[in-house]
Structure formats: structure tokens, C-alpha cells
Design an enzyme around this catalytic site. Structure first.
Site, short mmCIF file in Angstrom:
data_model
loop_
_atom_site.label_atom_id
_atom_site.label_comp_id
_atom_site.label_asym_id
_atom_site.label_seq_id
_atom_site.Cartn_x
_atom_site.Cartn_y
_atom_site.Cartn_z
N GLU A 109 29.47 8.16 22.68
CA GLU A 109 31.31 7.88 22.75
C GLU A 109 31.80 6.34 23.22
O GLU A 109 30.69 6.54 24.14
CB GLU A 109 31.89 8.52 22.95
N ASP A 111 35.08 4.16 23.64
CA ASP A 111 36.81 4.23 22.99
C ASP A 111 37.49 3.26 23.47
O ASP A 111 37.07 2.48 24.44
CB ASP A 111 37.09 5.37 23.79
N GLU A 113 41.31 3.28 23.46
CA GLU A 113 42.53 4.20 23.38
C GLU A 113 43.65 3.13 23.94
O GLU A 113 43.95 2.94 24.89
CB GLU A 113 42.39 5.44 24.22
N GLU A 140 36.15 5.12 32.54
CA GLU A 140 37.17 4.98 31.67
C GLU A 140 37.46 3.77 32.78
O GLU A 140 37.42 3.12 34.26
CB GLU A 140 38.82 5.80 32.81
#
Length: 331
Positions: A109, A111, A113, A140
């Protein structure tokens, strides 16, 4: 075979042009029907402006989303996005790549967001990378922006090659993830589809779930346009197809961020990054092995949150962080 090799070489060269120029303007913009299909949401997905702008809505009934027709192994993927305005706490808008529908236990994945907020507080961006189902290691990073992303469209892009991943905002690189031996299989390496979604993330998105979606302000509408899918497609019937093998020549682009772009990235991170897993001393007593610690970033984050990033003592009650946005224009 000669044609396949030539095609991959041309693809690599076009990627190089994208990285070197920091521009997506020479890449074709697809209509929705050319590149995508509805994922969920029924009437909450609406197509506008000659099929090249898509509205995704969230209301009490459901969110919505779309997904690319094809699987891709490496490429440049981009969209102009305008986020909902006003009270958006708990709302999550995502623009990401994944293969979780094919590799349920070892998915990859990449991302973007976008995390909503209460009225008067800014949207935040979170980026993340998973490889081979490595969800136990969160990678993150979180940032504020130098503009209001609900005022107008802004371009968000992902460059994914065999050796690196770069996240861009309005052609400014904001994060670079280099493939290292220490990451092992944690670097995304299997074909993925591109997704865009809007959904209710009340349990975690805003202050750890303190502020939830308030459907009095619904529908929440995220607008997508300038959709770019520029990569090497892979047959979903044969995910291990060799058709993209020669795309490994993209490793030649691994130093693709120009000195000017790197200066802009460093400036952005210095002023707008509010979280990075590499400096989180609560989650990781020792930083994950791929982390390169930048003393200036470490010191700034420690001042921003001495508990998470400096090993300070945690006080009772939740912390409330004020934005550190400035009016700097990175474009």
C-alpha cells in the site's frame, strides 16, 4: 521482446522527464471511464465536466470511492483534489495504491490520506507505506499545508519505481522513501490498483476520535480532476506476469529529485511536518532500520511534542496541537 524492451525504456525515460521537471503537464489526463470504475457509493459518486471530474460524497448512508481498471507495477499517479470545507472532523479522503483485494495477508500500500478537522482548524495530510503485509510497522508521516485544500484544486501525486517512492503536493516533493536492504519485503513490490475514497473515520481521524463526523454538515464532497495513470499495467489474471520486468530500468531514476526540488522538500518538511514514525520514541525505542535521522527534523519535532519525540513525561489529558502553518508558497 525487442518491442517490449523498447516500450519499457520509453516508459522509464518519460518517468525521468516527470521527475526531472517536477511537472505532470505533459502526461495524458484520462476521463473517468477511460481509467476507472466505481468502487462503492452508488449515487454518492457523480461524474462531471466531460467525464473528467468526479465528485465523491459522504453522507449518513455511505461514503463512496472509485478504483482503476488496471493493476500497475510502478508509475506516476496523480489527481487534482478539492477537499470539503467547514466542519470536517472524522472525515477521511484517501488517494492511494493497494493490492489488498488480491493479497489479503501480504498486501502492499502507498497512501495519501487527508484527515478532516473541526471548524477553524486545517486539514492534515498523512502519508504511509506498507509492503508485504507489514502493517505492524506503521510508516506514517503527517503534515500541515501552506494553503487551504478546500479553497481550490491542488495536485497530489505518487511516483513509484523499483527503488523509491516520492509523494508530491503541487509538484513539490514532500517525502521520499528509498528502498533499502534493511526494509526487506516491506517495500511495495507487487502490482497495485489506484483508489480514491471518502469515508467516516470518526474512531481515529481527528484527535484520536475525540471529534467525530457530524452529519448535520453532510454531504461532504471531495472533488477529483486531472486524473493521471502513467505506468506499466499488469494482467490481473497473471499478477506475476513478466511484462513489466524491464521496468527495473527505472532504478536509473533513483536520484530523480533535482537540487531545487530537494531544497523545496527540505523546506516543506522543516516547516510543515508534524509527525514522523522515525522519531516516535513511544512506538519505537529504536528507530526502524530504514530511518535516516535528520538532526534538524528531530529537534523541531521534539519541540513540537516532547512526549512523543523527546522521551518526555506524559501528562494526563489529551494534547491539543496548534497548527504551525506559514504562508510560504512552495510552488
Amino acid at each position: 521482446m525487442v518491442f517490449s524492451h523498447l516500450g519499457s525504456l520509453l516508459l522509464a525515460l518519460s518517468f525521468l522527464a516527470v521527475v526531472a521537471s517536477g511537472s505532470h503537464r505533459n502526461l495524458p489526463i484520462l476521463s473517468f471511464d477511460e481509467g476507472y470504475t466505481e468502487l462503492f457509493g452508488d449515487d454518492n459518486l457523480a461524474i462531471h465536466r466531460d467525464g473528467k471530474t468526479v465528485h465523491l460524497s459522504l453522507n449518513e448512508r455511505t461514503g463512496s470511492g472509485f478504483v482503476s481498471h488496471d493493476l500497475y507495477l510502478h508509475g506516476f499517479f496523480s489527481a487534482s483534489i478539492k477537499l470539503p470545507a467547514d466542519y470536517t472532523a472524522g472525515v477521511v479522503v484517501a488517494f492511494y495504491m493497494s493490492n489488498g483485494d488480491i493479497f489479503e495477508k501480504n498486501h502492499d500500500e502507498i497512501d495519501f490520506e487527508f484527515l478532516g478537522n473541526i471548524r477553524g482548524k486545517e486539514w492534515r495530510i498523512q502519508t504511509n507505506v506498507y509492503g508485504n503485509g507489514s502493517t505492524s510497522v506503521g510508516r506514517e508521516e503527517r503534515y500541515n499545508l501552506w494553503f487551504d485544500p478546500s479553497d481550490d484544486f491542488h495536485q497530489y501525486s505518487i511516483l513509484w519505481t523499483d527503488s523509491q517512492i516520492i509523494f508530491y503536493v503541487d509538484n513539490v516533493p514532500i517525502r521520499e522513501v528509498k528502498r533499502t536492504a534493511s526494509m526487506g519485503g516491506d517495500f511495495p513490490s507487487k502490482p497495485m490498483s489506484l483508489y480514491a475514497t471518502i469515508w467516516d473515520g470518526s474512531d481515529w481521524a481527528t484527535n484520536g476520535g475525540k471529534y467525530r463526523v457530524n452529519y448535520k454538515y453532510a454531504p461532504y464532497v471531495a472533488e477529483f480532476s486531472d486524473l493521471i495513470l502513467h505506468g506499466c499495467t499488469v494482467d490481473p489474471i497473471e499478477p506475476s506476469s513478466k511484462r513489466c520486468e524491464n521496468a527495473k530500468s527505472l532504478e536509473a531514476i533513483s536520484s530523480g529529485i533535482s537540487p531545487l526540488q530537494r531544497a523545496k522538500m527540505d523546506n516543506f518538511r522543516r516547516k510543515h511536518m508534524t509527525y514522523s514514525y522515525c522519531y516516535d520514541q513511544i512506538r519505537y525505542k529504536v528507530p526502524p532500520p530504514e530511518c535516516l535521522i535528520v538532526p534538524q527534523e528531530a529537534e523541531r519535532l521534539k519541540r513540537f511534542d516532547p512526549v512523543t519525540f523527546g522521551g518526555g513525561r506524559r501528562h494526563h489529558g489529551k494534547r491539543h496541537h496548534r497548527s504551525t502553518q506559514s504562508g510560504t508558497d512552495f510552488a
